[in-house]
Enzyme design. Structure first.
Site, PDB file in Angstrom:
ATOM      1  CD  GLN A  13      -2.514   1.449   2.589  1.00 27.58           C
ATOM      2  OE1 GLN A  13      -2.094   0.896   3.590  1.00 27.58           O
ATOM      3  NE2 GLN A  13      -3.476   2.353   2.635  1.00 27.58           N
ATOM      4  CG  ASP A  53      12.137 -13.731   1.491  1.00 30.76           C
ATOM      5  OD1 ASP A  53      11.734 -12.882   2.333  1.00 30.76           O
ATOM      6  OD2 ASP A  53      12.103 -14.957   1.685  1.00 30.76           O
ATOM      7  CE1 TYR A 143       2.720  -3.691  11.594  1.00 27.11           C
ATOM      8  CE2 TYR A 143       1.205  -2.319  12.837  1.00 27.11           C
ATOM      9  CZ  TYR A 143       2.083  -2.482  11.794  1.00 27.11           C
ATOM     10  OH  TYR A 143       2.337  -1.435  10.942  1.00 27.11           O
ATOM     11  CB  ILE A 173      -1.885   4.889   5.457  1.00 26.52           C
ATOM     12  CG1 ILE A 173      -0.745   5.001   6.486  1.00 26.52           C
ATOM     13  CG2 ILE A 173      -1.592   5.715   4.214  1.00 26.52           C
ATOM     14  CD1 ILE A 173      -0.460   6.390   6.984  1.00 26.52           C
TER      15      ILE A 173
HETATM   16  N1  SER Z   1      -2.655   0.648   9.727  1.00 28.27           N
HETATM   17  C1  SER Z   1      -1.940  -0.271  10.575  1.00 28.27           C
HETATM   18  C2  SER Z   1      -2.801  -1.412  10.964  1.00 28.27           C
HETATM   19  O1  SER Z   1      -3.992  -1.230  11.089  1.00 28.27           O
HETATM   20  C3  SER Z   1      -1.445   0.442  11.809  1.00 28.27           C
HETATM   21  O2  SER Z   1      -0.104   0.721  11.671  1.00 28.27           O
HETATM   22  O3  SER Z   1      -2.304  -2.463  11.170  1.00 28.27           O
END
Ligand code: SER
Length: 318
Positions: A13, A53, A143, A173
């Site tokens: 993205q 990769d 994450y 974003i």
């Molecule tokens: N846009 C990302 C997510 O939702 C946040 O860094 O994982």
């Protein structure tokens, strides 16, 4: 001399739009795009492309030597919702790729690194409104754990090995060119697609959950601007807080209704609601504004207009 740039994760993205913008600015041949496969026809054909990769150190190193790369933007990652499904895979990709690039900089094979962090470094114990640069950080997602650990490693490589690594904590974003994959904030993109194709959208985030967001043009400019800033002006070497706007699903739906009055939103929160609820509502990004003149251009009304216009065109030809 214009530096030669490598973008890892260029079909994603943010990676794709960053590649287009840098190619416009620096000349297509000075920007090498790479991804794990040739997943985006338009991108792959817009200039030099290598299959890499991000977990493979030698593949990156060979590309750096082949093209005389000076700067790497590392945009490959598994995002928040996807990472919850594949925790070990997310840890492996997000951390191994970062070490690969930091080690190339440590060995002086490249001069500069850009690595995005995220609002996911914050958790439910973090102050939610105008979240400060330095605050409690107890991420609840895999994450977020990878991004928080990554921030510490960036700072460590800077302080101990003089690595020039620069980072920002992206909010959600919003963009129309390349679909995101596996984020919690992706609802704020899906909603525009569905507004155009179905005039209705079932939202997986609750109506009053506010999250920090940003339009893609601002996100790309932030990456390029922090990389172009003088080295001495970059005082934070973990990652900068970065903000533009904030809204709830209800507010974005109201903004869409101004253009498509028959649009309807319903709510059916799933596992992503818990992730969203653990993140800040708004971010204090005054350090980024002070140190390297960060400024955003797009507010919610601008974003709504642009998204609806671009996606109407896209859906009418598809
Ligand atoms: N846009 C990302 C997510 O939702 C946040 O860094 O994982």
């Amino acid at each position: 001399m214009i530096s030669k740039v490598l973008i890892i994760g260029a079909c994603g993205q943010i990676g794709s739009e960053l590649t287009y913008k840098l190619r416009l600015q620096n000349g297509a041949d000075n920007v090498i795009a790479s991804d794990i496969n040739e997943g985006n026809f338009e991108l792959v054909n817009s200039g030099p492309f290598e299959v890499i990769d991000a977990k493979n150190f030698n593949q990156i190193k060979n590309c750096v030597e082949k093209h005389n790369i000076d700067t790497i933007y590392l945009m490959a990652a598994l995002l928040s919702a996807k990472a919850e499904q594949y925790p070990k895979k997310a840890w492996d990709l997000n951390m191994t790729s970062l070490f690969n690039v930091l080690d190339l900089a440590k060995d002086k094979l490249i001069n500069k690194v850009f690595w995005p962090s995220s609002i996911a470094v914050f958790g439910s114990t973090t102050p939610k409104i105008k979240t400060p640069q330095q605050t409690i950080m107890e991420p609840t997602t895999v994450y977020g754990i990878t991004k928080q650990a990554g921030e510490h490693w960036c700072k460590y490589y800077h302080e101990n090995y003089d690595v020039d690594v620069r980072s920002i904590r992206y909010p959600g974003i919003i963009s129309w060119k390349t679909l995101p994959g596996g984020g919690t904030t992706d609802y704020a993109i899906e909603i525009f697609h569905k507004a155009i194709t179905d005039k209705k959208y079932e939202c997986y985030i609750a109506e009053d959950t506010e999250l920090p967001m940003m339009f893609m043009d601002d996100a790309v400019n932030a990456a390029i601007n922090i990389m172009n800033a003088d080295r001495v002006s970059i005082k934070i070497r973990s990652s900068y807080n970065l903000a533009a706007i904030g809204f709830t699903p209800k507010q974005i739906a109201e903004s869409i209704k101004k253009h498509i009055p028959e649009f309807e939103i319903t709510y059916n929160p799933d596992f992503r609601q818990k992730i969203a609820a653990s993140w800040p509502q708004s971010i204090d990004d005054s350090k980024a504004r002070q140190d390297w003149n960060w400024n955003h251009d797009f507010d919610l009304e601008d974003i709504t207009k642009e998204m609806l216009m671009q996606l109407s065109n896209l859906h009418s030809v598809s």
